[in-house]
Every structure is written in C-alpha cells, then in structure tokens.
Scaffold this motif. Sequence first.
Motif, mmCIF file in Angstrom:
data_model
loop_
_atom_site.group_PDB
_atom_site.id
_atom_site.type_symbol
_atom_site.label_atom_id
_atom_site.label_comp_id
_atom_site.label_asym_id
_atom_site.label_seq_id
_atom_site.Cartn_x
_atom_site.Cartn_y
_atom_site.Cartn_z
ATOM 1 N N HIS A 185 49.013 41.542 32.455
ATOM 2 C CA HIS A 185 48.000 40.540 32.153
ATOM 3 C C HIS A 185 47.557 39.816 33.410
ATOM 4 C CE1 HIS A 185 48.819 41.724 28.247
ATOM 5 N NE2 HIS A 185 49.729 40.835 27.909
ATOM 6 N N ALA A 186 48.522 39.475 34.238
ATOM 7 C CA ALA A 186 48.168 38.819 35.495
ATOM 8 C C ALA A 186 47.262 39.723 36.317
ATOM 9 C CB ALA A 186 49.423 38.465 36.280
ATOM 10 N N LYS A 187 47.551 41.013 36.264
ATOM 11 C CA LYS A 187 46.743 41.982 37.007
ATOM 12 C C LYS A 187 45.320 42.016 36.455
ATOM 13 C CE LYS A 187 48.671 45.027 39.802
ATOM 14 N NZ LYS A 187 49.697 45.940 40.229
ATOM 15 N N LEU A 188 45.201 41.906 35.159
ATOM 16 C CA LEU A 188 43.869 41.865 34.556
ATOM 17 C C LEU A 188 43.072 40.685 35.089
ATOM 18 C CD1 LEU A 188 41.667 42.508 32.412
ATOM 19 C CD2 LEU A 188 42.963 41.081 30.837
ATOM 20 N N LEU A 189 43.707 39.522 35.098
ATOM 21 C CA LEU A 189 43.002 38.325 35.560
ATOM 22 C C LEU A 189 42.659 38.431 37.041
ATOM 23 C CD1 LEU A 189 45.190 35.844 33.547
ATOM 24 C CD2 LEU A 189 42.760 36.286 33.190
ATOM 25 N N ALA A 190 43.566 38.999 37.803
ATOM 26 C CA ALA A 190 43.276 39.193 39.220
ATOM 27 C C ALA A 190 42.089 40.124 39.400
ATOM 28 C CB ALA A 190 44.502 39.771 39.923
ATOM 29 N N TRP A 191 42.083 41.158 38.600
ATOM 30 C CA TRP A 191 40.993 42.122 38.660
ATOM 31 C C TRP A 191 39.665 41.435 38.343
ATOM 32 C CZ3 TRP A 191 40.535 46.896 34.902
ATOM 33 C CH2 TRP A 191 39.441 47.654 35.287
ATOM 34 N N ARG A 192 39.657 40.684 37.261
ATOM 35 C CA ARG A 192 38.434 39.988 36.872
ATOM 36 C C ARG A 192 37.955 39.069 37.991
ATOM 37 N NH1 ARG A 192 37.904 38.724 30.950
ATOM 38 N NH2 ARG A 192 38.133 40.774 30.015
ATOM 39 N N SER A 193 38.921 38.496 38.694
ATOM 40 C CA SER A 193 38.547 37.524 39.714
ATOM 41 C C SER A 193 38.081 38.199 40.999
ATOM 42 C CB SER A 193 39.734 36.597 39.983
ATOM 43 O OG SER A 193 39.989 36.489 41.355
ATOM 44 N N ILE A 194 38.562 39.393 41.248
ATOM 45 C CA ILE A 194 38.261 40.031 42.532
ATOM 46 C C ILE A 194 37.153 41.061 42.427
ATOM 47 C CG2 ILE A 194 39.832 42.008 42.382
ATOM 48 C CD1 ILE A 194 39.636 39.894 45.465
ATOM 49 N N ALA A 195 36.956 41.618 41.248
ATOM 50 C CA ALA A 195 35.944 42.669 41.112
ATOM 51 C C ALA A 195 34.565 42.052 40.971
ATOM 52 C CB ALA A 195 36.262 43.545 39.904
ATOM 53 N N GLY A 196 33.591 42.762 41.474
ATOM 54 C CA GLY A 196 32.223 42.321 41.238
ATOM 55 C C GLY A 196 31.974 42.361 39.750
ATOM 56 N N ASP A 232 38.343 45.769 28.489
ATOM 57 C CA ASP A 232 38.309 45.369 27.078
ATOM 58 C C ASP A 232 39.671 45.564 26.430
ATOM 59 O OD1 ASP A 232 35.722 44.601 27.206
ATOM 60 O OD2 ASP A 232 34.885 46.360 26.204
ATOM 61 N N LYS A 233 40.252 46.733 26.664
ATOM 62 C CA LYS A 233 41.551 47.034 26.058
ATOM 63 C C LYS A 233 42.619 46.064 26.562
ATOM 64 C CE LYS A 233 45.422 50.073 26.188
ATOM 65 N NZ LYS A 233 46.349 50.311 27.324
ATOM 66 N N MET A 234 42.598 45.799 27.875
ATOM 67 C CA MET A 234 43.610 44.905 28.425
ATOM 68 C C MET A 234 43.441 43.486 27.873
ATOM 69 S SD MET A 234 43.816 46.275 32.367
ATOM 70 C CE MET A 234 45.124 45.176 32.904
ATOM 71 N N THR A 235 42.192 43.083 27.700
ATOM 72 C CA THR A 235 41.950 41.766 27.123
ATOM 73 C C THR A 235 42.478 41.708 25.697
ATOM 74 O OG1 THR A 235 39.953 41.591 28.470
ATOM 75 C CG2 THR A 235 40.203 40.037 26.642
ATOM 76 N N THR A 236 42.201 42.753 24.939
ATOM 77 C CA THR A 236 42.706 42.818 23.569
ATOM 78 C C THR A 236 44.230 42.735 23.550
ATOM 79 O OG1 THR A 236 40.830 44.225 22.976
ATOM 80 C CG2 THR A 236 42.696 44.173 21.453
ATOM 81 N N ASP A 237 44.864 43.493 24.453
ATOM 82 C CA ASP A 237 46.324 43.462 24.521
ATOM 83 C C ASP A 237 46.842 42.069 24.857
ATOM 84 O OD1 ASP A 237 46.250 46.100 23.959
ATOM 85 O OD2 ASP A 237 46.800 46.806 25.963
#
Lengths: 192, 192
Positions: free
Chosen positions: B104-115, B68-73
Amino acid sequence: MDIFLATRRRRTADESRTLILDVATRRLREYGLEGLNITGVAEEAGISHATLIHHFGSSGGMRDALTDKMTTDLVADLVLAFDAHVPPAELAQRVFAALAEGGHAKLLAWRSIAGDSSPHDVTAVANLFGKLLDTTQKALGAESREQVQMIIYLVALASIGYGMAGSVLADALGMNTQQVEAFPEWMTSHIT
Amino acid sequence: MDIFLATRRRRTADESRTLILDVATRRLREYGLEGLNITGVAEEAGISHATLIHHFGSSGGMRDALTDKMTTDLVADLVLAFDAHVPPAELAQRVFAALAEGGHAKLLAWRSIAGDSSPHDVTAVANLFGKLLDTTQKALGAESREQVQMIIYLVALASIGYGMAGSVLADALGMNTQQVEAFPEWMTSHIT
DNA sequence: TTAATTATTGACATAAATGTCAATAAGACT
DNA sequence: AGTCTTATTGACATTTATGTCAATAATTAA
C-alpha cells in the motif's frame, strides 16, 4: 542569401551539470519519473543529448547524480531548520516543514518505488539526527533517550506522510484547509 | 522426427486479467516501476505481449488497471481492519498496520511520483474514513470532531511514512528492531 | 599567435518498448 | 457435428531511448 554560422555556448563542466540537474529537477516535479529521460531533459535544457551523456556517462548516471543532489538539498534544509537554541516544539515544526516539502517527499517516494540500483550513504542524515536527538533530549530534560527517539520518529514519519499524501488524506477525512494548516502545531503540542 | 503441435491455453478474459495483474504486482514489488513493462510482464506470465495489449488496450491501460486493483485492495484491507466494536487504541493500530504494509505504501509512493495521468476516485476511501471518524468519536466520548480528525490524520500520516521510509529512518535515528516494533503501540497510547 | 584541452554536436548504430494485424484455435453454444 | 465468439499469437512496423564516435569549436594557457 544569408549564411548563418551557428555559435556554440561552451560552459564549464560544473555549469553544465548544474544546468542539467536543475532541468531534471523541474521535470521530475512536473512529469514524474517519466520526465527523467536524457532526450527530454537535454531538449528542455537546450543542449544535445550527447552532451548530457558526456557529463554523466549514462542515463542512470544522471539519475544517480540527481538523487545525490536531492539528498544533499534535503540535508541542507534540515541543517537550516536545526538550531540548538529554539525550543523543542518549534524545532519539531521546523523538521516537519523541512521534510514535508514536496521535493523531499518526492525523493523518498522515488527511493522507495524505484528499483534501487545503488545503496546510498545516509551517514550525513544519521549525524544530523544524532545532534537533533541530543539537543531535544537536553531541552526536554527528564525524558529518556528511547522516549526522545520515539517522538522524533513520529514527527519525521508524519512529515513524510504529509508530504506524500497529506492533501489526499485530508480530503478523505473531510478536513478543510485551516485544519490542515493547523496540524503541525497541533501535533507538536500534543506529543512533547 | 517428432512433430510438436503446440496447444494454446485459453482463459476467460477475467482469468487472464487477474493473472496479468498478479504478475505485475509481484514485479512492481521486486523491480519497482521499471518492472511494469508489457514485455517483461507478459514473459513472466507466460503469454505474448500482444495478448496483454488485447486485454488492457495499452501499456498505460495495464498500469491504470493495476493502480485500480491496488486501491481496491487497500480499501479492502482497511475495511477488514475496521471493526466498530474494538477500542479506539486497537483500531488505530489496525489502521496503522493496514496502511503501513509495503504494497500500500508503494501504491501511494507511485501515485505521488508518477506523472498522474488520470485522477482517481477516492470516494470509497472517504466513506470508510467517515465511518472510522464516527466510531472513534463515539468511543472517545467527549472529544470534538476536529480533535478526532487530527488524531486519525496523524495516525494515517505516520503509517504511510512508516511504510515508505520507516526502516531507513529508524537506522538514521539509531533505533533497534525492538524499538521499531514497539512504535505503533507507543504512538497509539500517547495520542488518544 | 599558437597549442592544448575539452565541451559540444550531428550522424549513425543499437536496443528496447510499444503497438498493429491477420491468421489461428480453444471453448461455448446450438 | 457445426457455428460463433474471442482469446491467443507470430510477424511486422513504429517509435522511443540509449549509446558511440569522429569532427568541430570555445576557452585557456603558453
């Protein structure tokens, strides 16, 4: 009273390894990284986790083998897409399709997010892109090498982004399915 | 013989939460997803892991709060980059810079790879991109809405891909640092 | 048939992560 | 000062993941 004598299925080492990696691939797609524990993979593969360790040495060994396999698959898909005889626009679309496909994007995301334990070999990919550069440059004629590099760089980056966040981003932009499907062609026709 | 009476530092709940999430952010950047265990985060933050659970309920709760925080950022950075008065080419470069930045790229990668346990709210991003579309369309004049959507889609996808695999891909293509640095400008000048 | 190789497994050991709980104490408020 | 809220913590319990090992058995080769 029935006496049940369990029989074991004994595979070759290769068969076991591919079975395990296939299950791991499916679990990665379905559950994400959390699905890659040896307990879960072994259970879903119908073997004991001790067997899994026997074949890969450790949990990390299994994950390393999986990234190796996925990288090999990625290169294979690129090789398949690569055909020196097709026009550059279609070539770009093929590269796009090969890179954007879910599994490959997931591999790159994994590499980017996981604490990278072991640096991986990229010479195969590099060689492939080298050939791609040559062919494209020849087909485009007058363009400089730098120009060709930029074009392929752009196509590849967009492909990766597409495989990673394409649908989410399309939603955010209010694009419908038809527009999204038309994107690869639009892109290749606008930058070559 | 000295008797040492330990004193506790008592923060407000908000202070503790931000402290924890800051540490978690740093650890995500440094160690990847494996760094996000409550034991490690608590230790690095100088608190007990029981305190961490007290504030976030569970390990998953902490991770959810972090996304949530990373998305806000991410949205905040986009808002900062967004200025209706700058020409579209520079606007595109700002969007590129905001999206391509490592975290931010890491956030998107996380969203894509995490269950993905919980679907997240994207309305904030959607609103932002809506404004971006309007402004860009106005600035570009004659272009149709679909055309503008495609352009921004391409820029955003390339930005994400850049943040995720930009350096690796540049290596594979034999591009030097100067070329990579010149890429954003090259891209925006070629597609608008 | 016999022997050799090794894939397979259950039982055990260990480590790590997560979560629970009752007691403590820091700060706010009266 | 006294009271109240709640952030904080150590100790304990539980679950999960990982790894070890000796014994078993499936397959191949002799």
